[in-house]
Design a protein around this motif. Structure first.
Motif, PDB file in Angstrom:
ATOM      1  N   TRP A  85      -3.177   5.758  -9.122  1.00  0.00           N
ATOM      2  CA  TRP A  85      -3.285   6.994  -8.348  1.00  0.00           C
ATOM      3  C   TRP A  85      -3.014   6.773  -6.866  1.00  0.00           C
ATOM      4  CZ3 TRP A  85      -2.617  11.330 -10.652  1.00  0.00           C
ATOM      5  CH2 TRP A  85      -2.946  11.441 -12.006  1.00  0.00           C
ATOM      6  N   GLU A  86      -3.315   5.601  -6.336  1.00  0.00           N
ATOM      7  CA  GLU A  86      -2.995   5.322  -4.930  1.00  0.00           C
ATOM      8  C   GLU A  86      -1.482   5.264  -4.736  1.00  0.00           C
ATOM      9  OE1 GLU A  86      -5.091   2.052  -3.174  1.00  0.00           O
ATOM     10  OE2 GLU A  86      -6.994   2.689  -4.073  1.00  0.00           O
ATOM     11  N   ARG A  87      -0.810   4.595  -5.644  1.00  0.00           N
ATOM     12  CA  ARG A  87       0.659   4.514  -5.584  1.00  0.00           C
ATOM     13  C   ARG A  87       1.283   5.894  -5.775  1.00  0.00           C
ATOM     14  NH1 ARG A  87       4.151   0.887  -9.753  1.00  0.00           N
ATOM     15  NH2 ARG A  87       6.202   1.543  -9.025  1.00  0.00           N
ATOM     16  N   PHE A  88       0.723   6.671  -6.690  1.00  0.00           N
ATOM     17  CA  PHE A  88       1.224   8.027  -6.922  1.00  0.00           C
ATOM     18  C   PHE A  88       1.049   8.881  -5.665  1.00  0.00           C
ATOM     19  CE2 PHE A  88       0.653  12.442  -8.354  1.00  0.00           C
ATOM     20  CZ  PHE A  88       1.881  12.634  -8.957  1.00  0.00           C
ATOM     21  N   ALA A  89      -0.112   8.786  -5.017  1.00  0.00           N
ATOM     22  CA  ALA A  89      -0.371   9.560  -3.789  1.00  0.00           C
ATOM     23  C   ALA A  89       0.603   9.156  -2.688  1.00  0.00           C
ATOM     24  CB  ALA A  89      -1.814   9.371  -3.343  1.00  0.00           C
ATOM     25  N   ALA A  90       0.878   7.865  -2.573  1.00  0.00           N
ATOM     26  CA  ALA A  90       1.835   7.396  -1.566  1.00  0.00           C
ATOM     27  C   ALA A  90       3.223   7.953  -1.845  1.00  0.00           C
ATOM     28  CB  ALA A  90       1.861   5.866  -1.542  1.00  0.00           C
ATOM     29  N   TYR A  91       3.600   7.989  -3.107  1.00  0.00           N
ATOM     30  CA  TYR A  91       4.889   8.560  -3.506  1.00  0.00           C
ATOM     31  C   TYR A  91       4.954  10.037  -3.116  1.00  0.00           C
ATOM     32  CZ  TYR A  91       8.294  10.699  -6.630  1.00  0.00           C
ATOM     33  OH  TYR A  91       9.321  11.447  -7.140  1.00  0.00           O
TER      34      TYR A  91
END
Length: 113
Positions: A99-105
């Motif tokens: 979810w952190e990577r998704f939010a950054a995306y």
């Protein structure tokens, strides 16, 4: 009768897969693309017959070749929980969403990068 082009299939543009499993994985990713389109065009955001059919086809192929990684799934299907829900309801494993990577995306998308 409908006018058709001289050539219906350009063989130079047909993907050549080493195995049937590779072809099925590619088709599975395309089904997720189709699901994204079907959700965008669904009347008032309803779950349509097209969505139901796509979900069924996604489950069938996932049972044979495994889940498409979430990184290859359209953001609205991740954000809405649809990706996880289809797998969960079918009793299928899928790679966990970072979810952190998704939010950054999503932040990069909003910034236009």
């Amino acid at each position: 009768m409908t006018n058709l082009p001289d050539r219906l299939v350009d063989l130079a543009e047909v993907d050549d897969f080493a195995t049937l499993e590779d072809a099925a994985r590619d088709e599975l990713m395309r089904l997720w693309d189709d699901m994204s389109r079907a959700r965008r065009h669904a009347y008032r955001g309803c779950w349509s017959g097209e969505c139901e059919s796509l979900a069924r086809r996604i489950v069938v192929l996932t049972r044979h070749v495994g889940a498409t990684n979430w990184t290859h799934i359209q953001a609205p299907l991740i954000r809405s929980g649809l990706y996880e829900r289809i797998h969960r309801e079918a009793g299928l494993e899928h790679p966990p969403i970072d979810w952190e990577r998704f939010a950054a995306y999503e932040r990069r998308l909003e910034a236009g990068r």
